[in-house]
Structures are given as C-alpha cells and as structure tokens.
Motif scaffolding. Sequence first.
Motif: not given
Ligand code: NAP
Length: 248
Positions: A92, A193, A13-15, A187, A36-39, A18, A141, A114, A65
Amino acid sequence: MQSLNGRVALVTGAGRGIGRAIALSLARHGADLAINFASNEQAAGEVAEKVRAMGRKAELFKCNIADDAAVHAMGEAIKKVYPNIDILVNNAGITRDKSFLKMNHSEWDEVVAVNLKGPVQMTHLFLPQMVEKGWGRIINITSVIGQMGNFGQANYAAAKGGLDAFTKTIAKEVARKGVTANCVAPGFIRTDMTAQVSEKALEHIKSITPMGRMGEAEEIAEVVAFLASPAASFVTGQEIGANGGLYM
Ligand SMILES: NC(=O)c1ccc[n+]([C@@H]2O[C@H](COP(=O)([O-])OP(=O)(O)OC[C@H]3O[C@@H](n4cnc5c(N)ncnc54)[C@H](OP(=O)(O)O)[C@@H]3O)[C@@H](O)[C@H]2O)c1
C-alpha cells in the motif's frame, strides 16, 4: 508451479493496481491470502473471489495502515483466521506530489505515515512469528523514485528510500532466523496511481525509459512471487528494480 502451497500471504493495498496483481500471483503460486484494503471494499472483494476461484483461501481485512491502533486491531483479527503469516507484502502506498518549497507538513506526514510507518508497523506485528517459525518473507514495494529522486516527490522519495534502508537492516537482523527481507522497486506502472500523471509527463517518462513503455502490474507481481518462492532462499537485503531500464 505451486511453490507456495501451504503458505499464507498478507498483501496490503491488495484491492487495486500492483497489490491486486501481487495477491493474484501469490494465489496462483499456491498461497492463501489475507487481503488488506483501505476503503474500496468492492475491489478487494473481487480479488478475494478470484483467489477463491483458484481454490485458495482469501479473507478481507479493512485497515488504514497509517493508523497504529487500526493496524494493531487488524493484526489481532488476522491471527484469529490465520495463526501464521508466512509472507508479508507491504504494498500500500500513496503520493501527494508538490515541489518541496510548496509542500506543507501534512503532505509530508501523510506520505511518510502510509509509505514508511505503515510497513514498519506491519513488520513489527508479523516478524516475531516468522522468526519463531524459522521461515518468513518480508517484501516491501519501494520505487525507482526512492533510488533516483524526482521533482515534486521529496516526501515519497524519502519514504521509499527509508523503507529500503529499513529493509536492509531487518534483513541483517533476521538473516540467521530463516527470514528474508527484500524490496521490489517498480518504475512507472500503469495503475490508478499513475493515471493521475499528465499525458505529457507520461510521454516524457516513456521517452527516457530504455524499453520505451510503462510497466504492467503483473510485471511487478512476478518479481514478488519469485522473492516469496523457495527459489529466492539466498536472496536477502536486496532492492530489485523492475523499471524497464529507467534506473540501472
Ligand atoms: N504505479 C506506479 O508507477 C508505482 C511505481 C513505483 C512504486 N509504486 C508503489 O507500488 C505500490 C502500489 O501502487 P499502485 O500504483 O498499485 O497504487 P494504486 O493503484 O493507487 O493502489 C493503491 C492501493 O493501496 C491501498 N491503500 C492506499 N492507502 C492505504 C492505506 N492508508 N492503508 C491501506 N491501504 C491503502 C489502496 O486501497 P483502496 O483500494 O482501499 O483505496 C489501493 O489498494 C505503492 O506502494 C506505490 O508507491 C507504484
């Protein structure tokens, strides 16, 4: 500081969000990247371009994933480009929020697939080569939600709490093999997200966070970079919170 020179990092989920910040931070510290990315290929491609502009290698690997066969195929594709992955960051994740009384099986299964099964499958693929090499870093994460629980997030909290427990067990099993396994528990961080969360709920979160604000993706990425670095050589089995004091 180029403490990760010669290391190869795979970030899921590096696209975006976080994961993007983690990939860029690890590259800045000297690592080559498997992205890695999903879509969203465009977003992942932009990260790869930025990594290459820093003089590091970057390759894209599209894979859901949660899909076991796709994860296996990605593992094979990665090995052709990078014979060894030194740093695996399972980033991700998704949310499907609903109170438990209203949550159906597919909303439960999707989030667990996931957020928990994906990292487990990825670890299963890449841990053996780390053990063989005698050096490796698994960084998962998780979330403050896995530590505190949260209304409407039973699926997500259970998956993240499970990922922490899984990480601690792996840490014990490979502690004498040169491999560390840790979690970073963010946090509330400003990404796509949390853009789904209502303004009112975000104001409430800020009001109960001692620092009075949300975090930035880069503030998580730097903790990951520390855990990947030689400076963290005696740190394993930990879940490090980066949450502005929300949970202590
Ligand atoms: N944001 C927060 O406040 C927060 C707080 C606590 C924990 N986290 C955790 O931090 C991590 C990153 O969160 P984020 O806020 O950066 O999320 P985000 O902005 O929604 O980005 C999610 C990323 O994960 C990828 N992804 C989603 N489903 C996937 C799958 N099935 N296979 C491969 N890649 C997948 C997406 O790929 P595409 O770009 O291709 O769609 C995207 O790059 C997550 O584990 C989340 O639970 C976030």
